[in-house]
Design an enzyme around this catalytic site. Structure first.
Site, PDB file in Angstrom:
ATOM      1  N   HIS A 178      -4.965   9.927  -1.716  1.00 18.36           N
ATOM      2  CA  HIS A 178      -5.234  11.156  -0.957  1.00 18.36           C
ATOM      3  C   HIS A 178      -5.107  12.306  -1.954  1.00 18.36           C
ATOM      4  O   HIS A 178      -3.998  12.753  -2.256  1.00 18.36           O
ATOM      5  CB  HIS A 178      -4.219  11.296   0.179  1.00 18.36           C
ATOM      6  CG  HIS A 178      -4.374  10.266   1.244  1.00 18.36           C
ATOM      7  ND1 HIS A 178      -5.421  10.265   2.135  1.00 18.36           N
ATOM      8  CD2 HIS A 178      -3.618   9.167   1.552  1.00 18.36           C
ATOM      9  CE1 HIS A 178      -5.297   9.237   2.969  1.00 18.36           C
ATOM     10  NE2 HIS A 178      -4.220   8.549   2.631  1.00 18.36           N
ATOM     11  N   GLU A 198      -7.571   4.677   0.584  1.00 17.03           N
ATOM     12  CA  GLU A 198      -7.613   5.745   1.603  1.00 17.03           C
ATOM     13  C   GLU A 198      -8.064   7.072   0.995  1.00 17.03           C
ATOM     14  O   GLU A 198      -7.565   8.138   1.337  1.00 17.03           O
ATOM     15  CB  GLU A 198      -6.211   5.920   2.234  1.00 17.03           C
ATOM     16  CG  GLU A 198      -5.621   4.675   2.840  1.00 17.03           C
ATOM     17  CD  GLU A 198      -4.294   4.907   3.558  1.00 17.03           C
ATOM     18  OE1 GLU A 198      -3.623   3.924   3.879  1.00 17.03           O
ATOM     19  OE2 GLU A 198      -3.955   6.083   3.809  1.00 17.03           O
ATOM     20  N   ASN A 209       0.831  -1.210   0.000  1.00 16.65           N
ATOM     21  CA  ASN A 209       0.000   0.000   0.000  1.00 16.65           C
ATOM     22  C   ASN A 209       0.866   1.261   0.000  1.00 16.65           C
ATOM     23  O   ASN A 209       1.864   1.315   0.724  1.00 16.65           O
ATOM     24  CB  ASN A 209      -0.890  -0.022   1.257  1.00 16.65           C
ATOM     25  CG  ASN A 209      -2.021   0.994   1.253  1.00 16.65           C
ATOM     26  OD1 ASN A 209      -2.799   1.069   0.308  1.00 16.65           O
ATOM     27  ND2 ASN A 209      -2.104   1.798   2.316  1.00 16.65           N
TER      28      ASN A 209
HETATM   29  O1  G3I Z   1      -3.909   7.544  20.445  1.00 14.04           O
HETATM   30  C1  G3I Z   1      -3.054   8.625  20.794  1.00 14.04           C
HETATM   31  C2  G3I Z   1      -3.593   9.290  22.043  1.00 14.04           C
HETATM   32  O2  G3I Z   1      -3.479   8.375  23.144  1.00 14.04           O
HETATM   33  C3  G3I Z   1      -2.772  10.535  22.317  1.00 14.04           C
HETATM   34  O3  G3I Z   1      -3.364  11.218  23.437  1.00 14.04           O
HETATM   35  C4  G3I Z   1      -2.850  11.455  21.077  1.00 14.04           C
HETATM   36  C5  G3I Z   1      -2.073  12.735  21.268  1.00 14.04           C
HETATM   37  O4  G3I Z   1      -0.739  12.542  20.913  1.00 14.04           O
HETATM   38  O5  G3I Z   1      -2.293  10.756  19.925  1.00 14.04           O
HETATM   39  C6  G3I Z   1      -3.074   9.625  19.625  1.00 14.04           C
HETATM   40  O6  G3I Z   1      -2.456   8.988  18.558  1.00 14.04           O
HETATM   41  C7  G3I Z   1      -2.707   9.660  17.301  1.00 14.04           C
HETATM   42  C8  G3I Z   1      -3.424   8.645  16.373  1.00 14.04           C
HETATM   43  O7  G3I Z   1      -3.536   9.217  15.039  1.00 14.04           O
HETATM   44  C9  G3I Z   1      -4.802   8.283  16.871  1.00 14.04           C
HETATM   45  O8  G3I Z   1      -5.607   9.404  16.871  1.00 14.04           O
HETATM   46  C10 G3I Z   1      -1.346  10.006  16.718  1.00 14.04           C
HETATM   47  O9  G3I Z   1      -0.777  11.058  17.526  1.00 14.04           O
HETATM   48  C11 G3I Z   1      -1.536  10.541  15.280  1.00 14.04           C
HETATM   49  O10 G3I Z   1      -0.258  10.717  14.667  1.00 14.04           O
HETATM   50  C12 G3I Z   1      -2.283   9.473  14.452  1.00 14.04           C
HETATM   51  O11 G3I Z   1      -2.495  10.023  13.181  1.00 14.04           O
HETATM   52  C13 G3I Z   1      -2.795   9.002  12.213  1.00 14.04           C
HETATM   53  C14 G3I Z   1      -1.676   9.004  11.157  1.00 14.04           C
HETATM   54  O12 G3I Z   1      -2.014   8.051  10.107  1.00 14.04           O
HETATM   55  C15 G3I Z   1      -0.347   8.612  11.748  1.00 14.04           C
HETATM   56  O13 G3I Z   1       0.619   8.672  10.798  1.00 14.04           O
HETATM   57  C16 G3I Z   1      -4.106   9.396  11.524  1.00 14.04           C
HETATM   58  O14 G3I Z   1      -5.189   9.301  12.482  1.00 14.04           O
HETATM   59  C17 G3I Z   1      -4.400   8.465  10.345  1.00 14.04           C
HETATM   60  O15 G3I Z   1      -5.521   8.935   9.615  1.00 14.04           O
HETATM   61  C18 G3I Z   1      -3.176   8.451   9.409  1.00 14.04           C
HETATM   62  O16 G3I Z   1      -3.436   7.506   8.370  1.00 14.04           O
HETATM   63  C19 G3I Z   1      -2.404   7.351   7.387  1.00 14.04           C
HETATM   64  C20 G3I Z   1      -2.399   5.895   6.967  1.00 14.04           C
HETATM   65  O17 G3I Z   1      -2.192   5.069   8.071  1.00 14.04           O
HETATM   66  C21 G3I Z   1      -1.336   5.662   5.911  1.00 14.04           C
HETATM   67  N1  G3I Z   1      -1.484   6.593   4.799  1.00 14.04           N
HETATM   68  C22 G3I Z   1      -1.610   8.005   5.114  1.00 14.04           C
HETATM   69  C23 G3I Z   1      -2.713   8.212   6.153  1.00 14.04           C
HETATM   70  C24 G3I Z   1      -2.857   9.675   6.491  1.00 14.04           C
HETATM   71  O18 G3I Z   1      -1.657  10.158   7.100  1.00 14.04           O
END
Ligand code: G3I
Length: 328
Positions: free
Chosen positions: A210, A239, A174
């Protein structure tokens, strides 16, 4: 919307999987979120719950609570589950920073992680993103902890380990920014061709799509899909979200949403023309999307439902296309 056919029903009528990325928290707390999810989508991807970081709070510990919540909810509502992702450079466990691992220890850790995680969900998920985003934007192999320790063979091993414990699950590579034909998708085409030559059990390629700072031309996406399918690989849109920059935003919300709907329609037509039977959008409502928290310059309305839980023109564009479009 009482009597209107639901999106998932229209999709099911033509054996199409219309999916959404799902977060564990709103599944526990948000009735409107759950209602849209179960009524409109026949396919789900865990947005974060099945990633290594959330699953591995400590070296010898697994926390499957959020993952189970997403997988079990989907199965209760007859939704196919796509699992995301076993080997990625992002969202690795926080304690990795302190861990002074050897290459061998990291390889053992990855093997155990793949065997345990893919093994646990072998009969409950339909597909895995085994490896995510291993190619850099310039087409070279991304320099990450797995590549540093094992070279390109980390991809081969990850697929083989997943296949050892979940041979009936479809295994995907992916990536993003490789939706149309470009330098990066050329490099991914070469990578998966090498893997196939090495006999790696890869079943398909996920194009994230995206459509944010760039909107890949639908005809270029179609050409890209065709070449991967000619390698006898399945292709899924994994996605999708569509947001606008100040440069391509018409300004007026209704005009923007109509423009957005036409792009979702065009990509859905590409799917039907090119034999892609799965399109996943990266979130349920605009207010659930990652986009606004990551990109201030982009419009924060990339999905099919608005923050008020109402379907947008994009929702209707996909549904109408699935209802009426005759592939050429
Ligand atoms: O769960 C923790 C929480 O305990 C903490 O309080 C909070 C504050 O730091 O962070 C929370 O974790 C966050 C997690 O999302 C859940 O909400 C991470 O910081 C945050 O970085 C994470 O972001 C995700 C991101 O991937 C990480 O790289 C996004 O939700 C998610 O939509 C995004 O998805 C990615 C795909 O996996 C791969 N392709 C791109 C796509 C968009 O970036």
């Amino acid at each position: 919307m009482a009597d209107e056919p639901r999106l998932r029903d229209v999709a099911a009528d033509r054996d199409f999987e219309i999916g959404a990325a799902v977060a564990a928290e709103p599944l526990r707390t948000d009735a409107s979120y759950k209602k849209i999810l179960r009524n409109e989508f026949n396919y789900v991807t865990a947005e974060n719950a099945l990633k290594m970081g959330p699953l591995r709070p400590a070296r010898h510990t697994y926390d499957f609570r959020d993952a189970d919540a997403v997988v079990d909810y989907a199965r209760e509502h007859d939704q196919t589950v796509r699992a995301h992702t076993l080997a990625w450079h992002n969202q690795t466990p926080e304690w990795f920073q302190e861990w002074d691992y050897t290459d061998g220890q990291l390889e053992d850790f990855l093997r155990d992680h793949v065997h345990t995680t893919a093994g646990r969900y072998r009969s409950r998920v339909d597909a895995w993103d085994v490896v995510n985003e291993a190619v850099a934007d310039d087409g070279t192999m991304r320099d990450n902890l797995w590549y540093d320790a094992m070279g390109e063979r980390y991809l081969d091993r990850a697929f083989e380990w997943a296949d050892e414990v979940a041979s009936e699950t479809d295994l995907y590579y992916n990536d993003y920014g490789a939706d149309g034909v470009n330098e990066k998708s050329d490099a991914i085409y070469d990578l998966v061709s090498r893997m196939l030559d090495r006999g790696v059990p890869i079943d398909g390629v996920g194009l994230q799509l995206h459509a944010l700072h760039e909107k890949p031309a639908p005809e270029s996406v179609a050409e890209n899909v065709r070449r991967f399918r000619e390698l006898d690989l399945d292709v899924q849109i994994t996605e999708m979200d569509v947001a606008y920059t100040p440069a391509d935003d018409p300004g007026d919300r209704d005009a923007r949403w109509e423009k957005q709907a036409e792009y979702y329609r065009a990509i859905t037509e590409v799917c039907l023309d090119e034999g892609v039977d799965t399109l996943v959008v990266w979130g349920v409502r605009d207010s659930d999307s990652w986009v606004s928290s990551w990109f201030e310059s982009l419009t924060g309305d990339p999905l099919l439902f608005d923050a008020g839980n109402d379907p947008k023109p994009a929702y209707h564009a996909i549904k109408e296309t699935l209802e009426t479009y005759e592939p050429n």
